[in-house]
Motif scaffolding. Sequence first.
Motif, mmCIF file in Angstrom:
data_model
loop_
_atom_site.group_PDB
_atom_site.id
_atom_site.type_symbol
_atom_site.label_atom_id
_atom_site.label_comp_id
_atom_site.label_asym_id
_atom_site.label_seq_id
_atom_site.Cartn_x
_atom_site.Cartn_y
_atom_site.Cartn_z
ATOM 1 N N TRP A 77 0.799 -0.927 0.123
ATOM 2 C CA TRP A 77 -0.035 0.043 0.076
ATOM 3 C C TRP A 77 0.751 1.229 0.008
ATOM 4 C CZ3 TRP A 77 -0.566 4.232 2.837
ATOM 5 C CH2 TRP A 77 -1.466 5.106 2.668
ATOM 6 N N ARG A 78 1.945 1.360 0.641
ATOM 7 C CA ARG A 78 2.904 2.259 0.773
ATOM 8 C C ARG A 78 3.366 2.575 -0.539
ATOM 9 N NH1 ARG A 78 8.087 1.645 2.721
ATOM 10 N NH2 ARG A 78 8.060 -0.101 1.044
ATOM 11 N N ASP A 79 3.770 1.737 -1.234
ATOM 12 C CA ASP A 79 4.608 1.821 -2.548
ATOM 13 C C ASP A 79 3.651 2.457 -3.593
ATOM 14 O OD1 ASP A 79 6.800 0.950 -1.450
ATOM 15 O OD2 ASP A 79 6.446 -1.321 -2.329
ATOM 16 N N GLU A 80 2.253 1.843 -3.398
ATOM 17 C CA GLU A 80 1.062 2.344 -4.356
ATOM 18 C C GLU A 80 0.961 3.831 -4.128
ATOM 19 O OE1 GLU A 80 -2.154 -0.135 -3.501
ATOM 20 O OE2 GLU A 80 -1.364 -2.002 -4.433
ATOM 21 N N GLN A 81 0.970 4.173 -2.768
ATOM 22 C CA GLN A 81 0.963 5.689 -2.453
ATOM 23 C C GLN A 81 1.832 6.544 -2.659
ATOM 24 O OE1 GLN A 81 -2.553 6.650 -1.642
ATOM 25 N NE2 GLN A 81 -2.651 4.460 -2.238
ATOM 26 N N GLU A 82 3.205 5.891 -3.141
ATOM 27 C CA GLU A 82 4.423 6.473 -3.092
ATOM 28 C C GLU A 82 4.901 7.667 -2.028
ATOM 29 O OE1 GLU A 82 4.062 8.512 -7.072
ATOM 30 O OE2 GLU A 82 4.325 6.661 -8.131
ATOM 31 N N LEU A 83 4.488 6.769 -0.685
ATOM 32 C CA LEU A 83 4.856 7.719 0.270
ATOM 33 C C LEU A 83 6.390 7.354 0.816
ATOM 34 C CD1 LEU A 83 1.824 7.127 2.446
ATOM 35 C CD2 LEU A 83 2.419 9.260 1.568
ATOM 36 N N SER A 84 7.316 8.481 0.685
ATOM 37 C CA SER A 84 8.744 8.225 1.234
ATOM 38 C C SER A 84 9.176 8.479 2.442
ATOM 39 C CB SER A 84 9.392 9.154 0.350
ATOM 40 O OG SER A 84 9.243 10.578 0.349
ATOM 41 N N ASN A 85 8.141 8.689 3.343
ATOM 42 C CA ASN A 85 8.307 8.862 4.935
ATOM 43 C C ASN A 85 7.450 7.709 5.840
ATOM 44 O OD1 ASN A 85 5.544 9.752 4.391
ATOM 45 N ND2 ASN A 85 5.562 11.076 5.918
ATOM 46 N N LEU A 86 7.098 6.724 5.112
ATOM 47 C CA LEU A 86 6.469 5.604 5.832
ATOM 48 C C LEU A 86 7.341 4.155 5.444
ATOM 49 C CD1 LEU A 86 3.929 4.323 7.142
ATOM 50 C CD2 LEU A 86 2.719 4.427 5.190
ATOM 51 N N HIS A 87 7.318 3.505 6.402
ATOM 52 C CA HIS A 87 8.085 2.195 6.221
ATOM 53 C C HIS A 87 7.318 1.249 7.443
ATOM 54 C CE1 HIS A 87 10.649 -1.014 4.515
ATOM 55 N NE2 HIS A 87 11.139 -1.077 5.814
ATOM 56 N N PHE A 88 7.371 -0.191 6.804
ATOM 57 C CA PHE A 88 6.628 -1.314 7.863
ATOM 58 C C PHE A 88 7.819 -2.304 7.932
ATOM 59 C CE2 PHE A 88 3.001 0.908 6.302
ATOM 60 C CZ PHE A 88 2.413 1.314 7.517
ATOM 61 N N LEU A 89 7.977 -2.970 9.032
ATOM 62 C CA LEU A 89 8.977 -3.868 9.128
ATOM 63 C C LEU A 89 8.837 -5.181 9.858
ATOM 64 C CD1 LEU A 89 12.457 -3.908 8.713
ATOM 65 C CD2 LEU A 89 12.279 -2.582 11.057
ATOM 66 N N PHE A 90 9.024 -6.201 9.414
ATOM 67 C CA PHE A 90 8.662 -7.400 10.208
ATOM 68 C C PHE A 90 9.700 -7.712 11.248
ATOM 69 C CE2 PHE A 90 9.812 -12.002 9.993
ATOM 70 C CZ PHE A 90 8.648 -12.489 10.732
ATOM 71 N N CYS A 91 9.144 -7.726 12.337
ATOM 72 C CA CYS A 91 10.075 -8.443 13.369
ATOM 73 C C CYS A 91 9.502 -8.535 14.767
ATOM 74 C CB CYS A 91 11.207 -7.207 13.772
ATOM 75 S SG CYS A 91 10.572 -5.717 14.779
ATOM 76 N N ASN A 92 9.913 -9.154 15.580
ATOM 77 C CA ASN A 92 9.575 -9.424 16.968
ATOM 78 C C ASN A 92 10.326 -8.392 17.846
ATOM 79 O OD1 ASN A 92 9.172 -10.082 19.627
ATOM 80 N ND2 ASN A 92 9.798 -12.133 19.433
#
Length: 210
Positions: A77-92
Amino acid sequence: MARVRVRQHVNPLSKAYQKPITPPNWQQIYAHPHQPLHLDIGCARGRLLQELAPQSPQWNFLGTEIRHPLVDEANRWRDEQELSNLHFLFCNINTSAAPLLQSLPENVLQCVSILFPDPWFKKRHQKRRMVQPSLVALLAQYLVSGGRVILASDVESVATQMWECFAAHPTFACESQQWLPENPLPTASEREIATLNKGEPVYRTVFVKK
């Protein structure tokens, strides 16, 4: 976008989630990596940050989540919106907080939210809860002075346990001795909206780093 179906709960103590992550290169993630950062721990589908990021381009937003399919969905979704101030990270976060926080540019972490974490009601399972003294100590180390930690749950005992963990650390001061009647954020998470729509209470509090 099709909604991904995933397990509602993941045991963070299982062997599959014990390896700490290798943090990304933040210069490649964010257009402006030294902007103030809002870290949302346990972001689920990331709807909260998806609302906040376009509203506040002068901030960076990072969501961490233990369920990998939700992270993939959120980053698409972030990529579709071309947002360069947002990221999601998989982790515990309970095994990866140290390398993650150490890797961030200095003095960028200004806000942390932990909203509606898995309650793990059974006493023998409460060691699986996200907010533990070790996590609080790491946040105290890397959050800037005056930085805020926003906590919320629809389970009062879980909210109380989170409150007690932060209150026990000498670096943090609670903004209010009572649950906050209003959301301190400009938008609400999916879980908060659903809880309020059912007429159920939300237990919120904010701690500030001294």
